[in-house]
Motif scaffolding. Structure first.
Motif, short mmCIF file in Angstrom:
data_model
loop_
_atom_site.label_atom_id
_atom_site.label_comp_id
_atom_site.label_asym_id
_atom_site.label_seq_id
_atom_site.Cartn_x
_atom_site.Cartn_y
_atom_site.Cartn_z
N GLU A 207 0.84 -1.20 0.00
CA GLU A 207 0.00 0.00 0.00
C GLU A 207 0.87 1.25 0.00
O GLU A 207 1.77 1.40 0.82
CB GLU A 207 -0.90 -0.01 1.24
CG GLU A 207 -2.02 0.98 1.15
CD GLU A 207 -2.98 0.86 2.32
OE1 GLU A 207 -3.41 1.90 2.80
OE2 GLU A 207 -3.27 -0.26 2.74
N THR A 208 0.62 2.13 -0.94
CA THR A 208 1.35 3.39 -1.02
C THR A 208 0.64 4.41 -0.14
O THR A 208 -0.55 4.63 -0.31
CB THR A 208 1.39 3.90 -2.47
OG1 THR A 208 1.98 2.89 -3.28
CG2 THR A 208 2.20 5.18 -2.57
N PRO A 209 1.37 5.01 0.79
CA PRO A 209 0.73 6.01 1.65
C PRO A 209 0.39 7.29 0.89
O PRO A 209 1.02 7.61 -0.11
CB PRO A 209 1.77 6.28 2.73
CG PRO A 209 3.08 5.90 2.11
CD PRO A 209 2.77 4.82 1.11
N PHE A 210 -0.60 7.97 1.37
CA PHE A 210 -0.99 9.27 0.82
C PHE A 210 -0.17 10.34 1.52
O PHE A 210 -0.02 10.29 2.73
CB PHE A 210 -2.48 9.54 1.06
CG PHE A 210 -3.39 8.66 0.25
CD1 PHE A 210 -3.84 9.08 -1.01
CD2 PHE A 210 -3.80 7.44 0.73
CE1 PHE A 210 -4.68 8.27 -1.76
CE2 PHE A 210 -4.63 6.62 -0.02
CZ PHE A 210 -5.07 7.04 -1.27
N ARG A 211 0.34 11.31 0.76
CA ARG A 211 1.10 12.42 1.35
C ARG A 211 0.42 13.73 0.98
O ARG A 211 0.06 13.94 -0.16
CB ARG A 211 2.53 12.43 0.82
CG ARG A 211 3.40 11.46 1.56
CD ARG A 211 4.87 11.81 1.47
NE ARG A 211 5.64 10.86 2.25
CZ ARG A 211 5.85 9.60 1.90
NH1 ARG A 211 5.38 9.14 0.78
NH2 ARG A 211 6.55 8.80 2.66
N THR A 212 0.27 14.56 1.97
CA THR A 212 -0.33 15.88 1.78
C THR A 212 0.54 16.89 2.49
O THR A 212 0.99 16.64 3.61
CB THR A 212 -1.75 15.92 2.39
OG1 THR A 212 -2.52 14.85 1.86
CG2 THR A 212 -2.44 17.23 2.11
N THR A 213 0.77 18.04 1.87
CA THR A 213 1.52 19.11 2.53
C THR A 213 0.65 20.37 2.54
O THR A 213 0.06 20.72 1.52
CB THR A 213 2.85 19.39 1.81
OG1 THR A 213 3.63 18.20 1.81
CG2 THR A 213 3.63 20.49 2.53
N ASP B 77 -2.85 6.65 5.63
CA ASP B 77 -3.32 5.44 4.96
C ASP B 77 -4.40 5.73 3.94
O ASP B 77 -4.78 4.87 3.16
CB ASP B 77 -3.89 4.45 5.99
CG ASP B 77 -2.82 3.95 6.94
OD1 ASP B 77 -1.65 3.84 6.53
OD2 ASP B 77 -3.16 3.65 8.10
N ARG B 78 -4.93 6.95 3.99
CA ARG B 78 -6.02 7.33 3.09
C ARG B 78 -5.84 8.81 2.74
O ARG B 78 -5.03 9.50 3.35
CB ARG B 78 -7.38 7.13 3.77
CG ARG B 78 -7.58 8.03 5.00
CD ARG B 78 -8.90 7.78 5.71
NE ARG B 78 -9.04 8.64 6.87
CZ ARG B 78 -9.53 9.88 6.84
NH1 ARG B 78 -9.92 10.42 5.71
NH2 ARG B 78 -9.64 10.59 7.94
N GLU B 79 -6.59 9.27 1.76
CA GLU B 79 -6.53 10.68 1.41
C GLU B 79 -7.24 11.47 2.52
O GLU B 79 -8.37 11.18 2.87
CB GLU B 79 -7.22 10.91 0.07
CG GLU B 79 -6.96 12.29 -0.46
CD GLU B 79 -7.39 12.45 -1.91
OE1 GLU B 79 -7.36 13.59 -2.39
OE2 GLU B 79 -7.77 11.45 -2.55
#
Length: 72
Positions: free
Chosen positions: A4-10, A52-54
């Motif tokens: 699973e590719t993690p979601f990244r937000t900045t 783990d999610r958006e």
């Protein structure tokens, strides 16, 4: 087997002036469901969230406001 590719937000948080500020933001954002890690850069105000999610901007903003700050 899939990885699973993690979601990244900045996002950019305004109003932080010290280490206590960054800790408050880390703790509040870290309590959002699905958040794995929160990296806060005091100098730039950049907050990078790995999850783990958006995670929607509204959820992030609610946590940042709870900590006493606001999004840019």
């Amino acid at each position: 087997m899939s990885v699973e590719t993690p979601f990244r937000t900045t996002v950019t948080v305004v109003g932080m002036t010290c280490g206590h500020c960054t800790t408050s933001v880390q703790e509040e954002v870290g309590e959002v469901a699905g958040v794995r890690s929160v990296d806060v850069d005091l100098a730039s105000g950049a907050v990078t969230i790995t999850a783990d999610r958006e995670i929607g901007r509204e959820e992030i903003e609610a946590a940042v406001v709870e900590a006493g700050y606001s999004l840019a």
